[in-house]
Scaffold this motif. Structure first.
Motif: not given
Length: 307
Positions: A31, A34-35, A37, A50-51, A66-68, A70, A98, A102
């Motif tokens: 991941v 700043k994303s 899942y 998380d990342a 999947i969410h961005d 930013k 933003s 999520p």
């Protein structure tokens, strides 16, 4: 040589193994920063990744969304709005949002981007409907603040945050635009005429002030001149009076001395003769008394008696 049935079984097991290997590799997720899942286990929400590195269970866990995280911008298409004075204007803008939750962004609404765009359009129409056309150009901040307020209230259940809304273009009809341009030109010409008249007025005031100061200066100069002349004449009279008084005092002191009165009569007689001679300066004639030998008569003519 294996029998056909055995080859079939081996092929099936080989295919199953291949699919398992593919699913095994697919279950490994990296991941990015700043994303987020969203993982579902057997069709139900399980966790949010998380990342970093994550390993899922093949055939059981699935990345559903999947969410961005930013901040992103969403263009709001142009739309027609009517102002309070029933003028049709075309408005478009851009939203900056933003994702902050999520899970809500995945299950709270089908498409939060489309929903935010639609809500921004409806809010813009309602706000412009309360303003006159002239104020719509001045109250862009008010329109933007109202749209952000409404989107923020709805974004709590959508898992998003609206940072700001900006109006890109606010276009009135062509006829209204021409009328507004004519109004602006007329106002500009009015200001120019007003400025010119104010300049002329100030120039006349300055000229009159200059003339006034000149007259005042001349009058003060003339007054000072007359004062100076008067003071000079007064000083002259005073000086003559002092000199006359001093001469009279000296004359009186001389007369008191022996022989002073006779000397005075002689001097007055000489002065009398000079005055007689000056009666007719333009001719060579000399005016003399009728009796040149009568000295006592001369003295009596000048007011003194010879003793």
């Amino acid at each position: 040589m294996p029998a056909p049935s055995e080859l079939f079984v081996l092929g099936v097991w080989g295919l199953i193994f291949l699919v398992f290997i593919i699913k095994l590799f697919a279950s490994i997720r990296l991941v990015p920063t700043k994303s987020a899942y969203i993982v579902e286990r057997l069709g139900k929400y399980y966790t949010t990744l998380d990342a970093g590195f994550h390993a899922l269970i093949p055939f059981i866990d699935k990345v559903a969304y999947i969410h961005d995280l930013k901040e992103e911008s969403i263009d709001v298409p142009p739309q027609e709005c009517f102002s309070r004075d029933e003028v049709n204007v075309t408005v478009d803008g851009v939203i900056y949002i933003s994702v902050i939750d999520p899970v809500k962004a995945s299950y709270g609404i089908v498409d939060y981007r489309f929903a935010a765009m639609q809500l921004a359009q409806t809010t813009t129409r309602s706000v412009i409907g309360t303003l006159d056309l002239d104020r719509t150009f001045e109250e862009r901040d008010l329109i933007s603040a109202k749209v952000v307020e409404v989107l923020d209230a709805a974004g709590e259940s959508w898992g998003i945050r609206v940072h700001r809304y900006e109006i890109k273009n606010l276009t009135p009809p062509y006829t209204v635009k021409n009328a507004m341009e004519m109004q602006v030109n007329a106002e500009r010409e009015r200001r120019a005429v007003l400025a010119k008249s104010e300049g002329d007025k100030q120039a006349k005031i300055n000229r009159s002030e200059g003339v006034k100061m000149e007259v005042i200066n001349l009058s003060e100069g003339e007054m000072q001149k007359q004062i100076n002349e008067a003071e000079g004449k007064a000083e002259e009279i005073l000086t003559i009076a002092n000199a006359t008084a001093e001469s009279i005092e000296k004359l009186a002191s001389v007369i008191k001395e022996p022989g002073g009165e006779n000397a005075l009569r002689m001097q007055l007689g000489e002065q009398y003769l000079r005055n007689l001679q000056g009666l007719d300066k333009d001719s060579t004639r000399i005016v003399l008394p009728s009796n040149m030998t009568d000295f006592h008569q001369w003295m009596r003519n000048i007011g003194l008696d010879a003793k």
